[in-house]
Write an enzyme that holds these catalytic residues in place. Structure first.
Site, short mmCIF file in Angstrom:
data_model
loop_
_atom_site.label_atom_id
_atom_site.label_comp_id
_atom_site.label_asym_id
_atom_site.label_seq_id
_atom_site.Cartn_x
_atom_site.Cartn_y
_atom_site.Cartn_z
CG HIS A 62 8.40 -41.03 -7.26
ND1 HIS A 62 9.79 -41.49 -7.41
CD2 HIS A 62 7.81 -42.35 -6.95
CE1 HIS A 62 10.02 -42.80 -7.59
NE2 HIS A 62 8.83 -43.21 -6.98
P1 TYD Z 1 12.66 -43.37 -10.77
O1 TYD Z 1 11.45 -44.40 -10.59
O2 TYD Z 1 12.41 -41.84 -10.88
O3 TYD Z 1 13.81 -43.38 -9.84
P2 TYD Z 1 13.85 -43.13 -8.26
O4 TYD Z 1 12.49 -42.95 -7.66
O5 TYD Z 1 14.84 -44.39 -7.78
O6 TYD Z 1 14.52 -41.95 -8.13
O7 TYD Z 1 13.32 -43.87 -12.02
C1 TYD Z 1 14.27 -43.35 -12.80
C2 TYD Z 1 14.00 -43.56 -14.32
O8 TYD Z 1 14.14 -45.02 -14.64
C3 TYD Z 1 13.03 -42.85 -14.59
O9 TYD Z 1 13.06 -42.24 -15.96
C4 TYD Z 1 11.89 -43.91 -15.05
C5 TYD Z 1 12.84 -45.28 -15.26
N1 TYD Z 1 12.35 -46.53 -14.89
C6 TYD Z 1 11.99 -47.48 -15.93
O10 TYD Z 1 11.91 -47.27 -16.94
N2 TYD Z 1 11.26 -48.66 -15.20
C7 TYD Z 1 11.41 -48.75 -13.91
O11 TYD Z 1 10.75 -49.88 -13.57
C8 TYD Z 1 11.74 -47.81 -13.08
C9 TYD Z 1 11.30 -48.16 -11.47
C10 TYD Z 1 12.15 -46.56 -13.71
#
Ligand code: TYD
Length: 132
Positions: free
Chosen positions: A50
């Site tokens: 992303h």
């Molecule tokens: P995501 O940012 O998609 O993880 P990565 O980029 O490491 O693959 O986050 C995973 C899940 O956690 C998504 O459902 C959003 C949630 N999340 C939060 O609630 N708070 C946060 O600060 C972060 C980074 C993610």
């Protein structure tokens, strides 16, 4: 110019062991509003995929190793994070992927904004559209 901006985090280590201090707008180039950490990553898993519209981040591999790929829509670069003394600064509108997490990897991420799902761009096609 390289997409990989590694910031040196000065060591406060002494004979007792390791220490690093992180300060908003000093060695971290933004106001820190949020911190999260990624650990116990299952073998073979990749994360990220992303970009963010506003958010800036600093990623620090506190232990173990992991590989970041950054992509600004024009070029794609890769870096192995393997030191608690270096932070990878990730600007807004930068596609990122994380790969090759070692089993002992603990990845700390400092963020300039509170969590906001509407700040995410989760489709690479949409990211390329935004960059045009
Ligand atoms: P995501 O940012 O998609 O993880 P990565 O980029 O490491 O693959 O986050 C995973 C899940 O956690 C998504 O459902 C959003 C949630 N999340 C939060 O609630 N708070 C946060 O600060 C972060 C980074 C993610």
């Amino acid at each position: 110019m390289s997409l990989i901006k590694l910031l040196e985090l000065p060591s406060l280590c002494d004979s007792r062991g390791g220490m690093v201090a992180l300060e908003s707008n000093r060695n971290v180039p933004f106001d820190i509003k949020r911190a999260y950490y990624i650990f116990n990553t299952s073998r073979g898993v990749s994360r990220g995929y992303h970009a963010h519209k506003e958010l800036k981040q600093l990623a620090i591999c506190l232990s173990g190793t992991c590989r970041f790929i950054l992509d600004d829509g024009n070029k794609r670069e890769s870096v192995l994070l393997d030191s608690p003394f270096e932070g990878l600064f990730i600007e807004s509108f930068m596609w990122r992927e994380m790969h090759e997490f070692s089993s002992d990897c603990v990845l700390l991420v400092l963020a300039s904004e509170y969590y906001d799902e509407s700040d995410y761009i989760r489709s690479y096609e949409q990211f390329i559209e935004f960059k045009k």
